[in-house]
Design an enzyme around this catalytic site. Structure first.
Site, PDB file in Angstrom:
ATOM      1  N   CYS A  45      -2.654  -5.543  -0.068  1.00 43.98           N
ATOM      2  CA  CYS A  45      -3.401  -5.334  -1.311  1.00 43.98           C
ATOM      3  C   CYS A  45      -3.658  -6.605  -2.107  1.00 43.98           C
ATOM      4  O   CYS A  45      -4.352  -6.561  -3.131  1.00 43.98           O
ATOM      5  CB  CYS A  45      -2.679  -4.321  -2.197  1.00 43.98           C
ATOM      6  SG  CYS A  45      -2.509  -2.707  -1.423  1.00 43.98           S
ATOM      7  N   CYS A 103       1.130  -6.310  -6.549  1.00 41.88           N
ATOM      8  CA  CYS A 103       2.113  -6.129  -5.486  1.00 41.88           C
ATOM      9  C   CYS A 103       1.376  -5.679  -4.228  1.00 41.88           C
ATOM     10  O   CYS A 103       0.225  -5.252  -4.278  1.00 41.88           O
ATOM     11  CB  CYS A 103       3.159  -5.104  -5.890  1.00 41.88           C
ATOM     12  SG  CYS A 103       2.453  -3.525  -6.425  1.00 41.88           S
TER      13      CYS A 103
END
Length: 476
Positions: free
Chosen positions: A139, A459
């Protein structure tokens, strides 16, 4: 008299006078002027480093982020990446031959266009002489693309780099099962009809079961949602708190969209479906409706629901980065400096989503600033509970001493500065593209709000995180 004290005195006088002057418009203007003056009293520390090039962000754009399986369902990833790239070039009036390099991030790759940056560049009419490559880091892939671009410019290899990311969950590569793949590869090597028939006779019904891209951690075989549910329980984040945060995200996104603040969103022509110019995942609801939703990962006692989870999204983003010298020489007025950044990795089992808590003090110490110096926070909202757990971790002396080896807590992150134009819960989360959206949102908020520093965090799978410090060009 100290200049800062003098300015503060002037501000006080202006505010007192404004209370005695008739006319609301004048009053508003006076207060606005007072606010801008007060911002100027902040430190003008540049965070520039001797011998290191100043690297600036000139502009950032993105396609509308759309729910997967909706309007973009006929697009491949390179189509969306091309749209973002062309949109950036058009918005900045940058000649195509002025680009030195292109870097894109993506997560679930299409085999036919594994270097999606290159295919998007060629499709956009960029010269075949301009190099392009693709990176992947779950991500935070677009963040990795941006820091790669920063490295190229800092090293003197390039002056003008386009970085971004793309993801389409509407066109995920679905494979045959591993046993079927092995059989088919062996079949391709068979030389006689007898050998082929023998191999075909070994195929079983189970071989035909398709293999979807895994959304679980390879090392732990646990979904991120399941890990997030455990994290919220560990930090005592209630279902009510998560619902309230999800409601906040959608409400702020809707407000920003209606006010025209999401100026980075391009208009994209989708053949047969018309022009798309808005995100379609923003859905303000009510707390009553959110409370009716059932847990989606740990059933029936989990606390994470579809509303408090980021949804599968299609979209692409792009930012134009230059050396400051080059940007000014080309007549551009940069929006922001890209300053320090850190990548941090944690245990993917129990600390999968806690990276921001570890990375925040590290990047602040590296930059020589404090949490109080930050005016804008843009944190990736993978889950409402993940954000709230990190806020609690940063405000915990016990966590700092026991888990981080620090003497005291990181501090209280002021939520009134966090994701004020919505976040991934409401705007959407195309895995490979979110990082550039976060950076662009932070930069645009700095300029709109008159702030000096922004902190961007995201994150990612594998227990990794990126944290960046961005400085408003306005203050220099």
């Amino acid at each position: 008299m100290d200049t800062q004290v003098f300015i503060i005195i002037i501000i006080i006088i202006i505010i007192i006078v404004s209370h005695h002057v008739e006319g609301g418009h004048f009053n508003v203007k006076i207060k606005s002027l007072a606010f801008k003056c007060s911002m100027q009293t902040k430190s003008k520390k540049t965070l520039a480093k001797p011998g290191v090039k100043n690297i600036v962000l000139v502009e950032g754009v993105r396609t509308p982020f759309l729910l997967s399986g909706t309007i973009y369902n006929d697009f491949m990833a390179h189509d969306l990446a091309r749209a973002a790239l062309l949109g950036l070039l058009n918005k900045t009036s940058l000649p195509k031959d002025a680009v030195d390099y292109i870097v894109y991030g993506t997560v679930i790759q299409e085999v036919k266009t594994s270097n999606v940056a290159r295919e998007a560049a060629l499709g956009a009419g960029i010269s075949e002489k301009i190099p392009a490559h693709t990176v992947t880091m779950a991500c935070i892939s677009a963040n990795q693309a941006i820091t790669t671009a920063v490295g190229l410019i800092a090293a003197g290899q390039c002056d003008v780099v386009v970085a971004g990311g793309v993801e389409t969950m509407s066109d995920m590569p679905i494979r045959h099962s591993r046993k079927m793949r092995k059989t088919m590869l062996t079949l391709n090597k068979a030389k006689t009809l007898s050998q082929r028939l023998t191999l075909l006779s070994k195929i079983r019904l189970g071989y035909l079961t398709p293999e979807l891209p895994a959304l679980t951690e390879f090392s732990t075989n646990e979904t991120m949602g399941h890990s997030a549910d455990r994290l919220t329980a560990a930090f005592g984040v209630s279902r009510r708190e998560q619902d309230e945060f999800a409601f906040r995200s959608h409400s702020l996104a809707k407000k920003a969209q209606d006010a025209g603040l999401l100026s980075d969103v391009l208009s994209v022509n989708v053949p047969g479906k018309g022009i798309v110019s808005k995100d379609n995942g923003i859905r303000p609801s009510s707390m009553e409706q959110l409370e009716k939703l059932k847990p989606v990962f740990i059933k029936p006692h989990g606390t994470i629901t579809p509303a408090s989870s980021s949804f599968l999204t299609d979209g692409a983003s792009a930012v134009l980065l230059m050396s400051e010298e080059k940007a000014l020489a080309m007549g551009y007025k940069p929006k922001a400096y890209l300053r320090d950044f850190v990548f941090v990795s944690q245990d993917p089992k129990d600390q999968l989503l806690l990276g921001p808590s570890y990375a925040t003090p590290e990047v602040l110490e590296k930059s020589g600033i404090t949490l109080d110096d930050i005016d804008v926070f843009e944190f990736h909202e993978a889950f409402a509970g993940q954000i709230l757990a990190n806020l609690k971790a940063m405000d915990s002396d016990w966590f700092a001493q026991t888990c981080m080896g620090r003497k005291s807590k990181v501090g209280v992150l002021p939520i009134e500065k966090l994701n004020l134009w919505g976040g991934s819960l409401s705007l959407g989360h195309p895995f490979g593209a979110t990082g550039a959206r976060l950076v662009t949102a932070a930069v645009n908020r700095l300029k709109k709000e008159g702030g000096q520093y922004a902190l961007v965090a995201a994150c990612a799978a594998g227990g990794q995180v990126v944290m960046k410090v961005i400085q408003n060009y306005f203050f220099i």
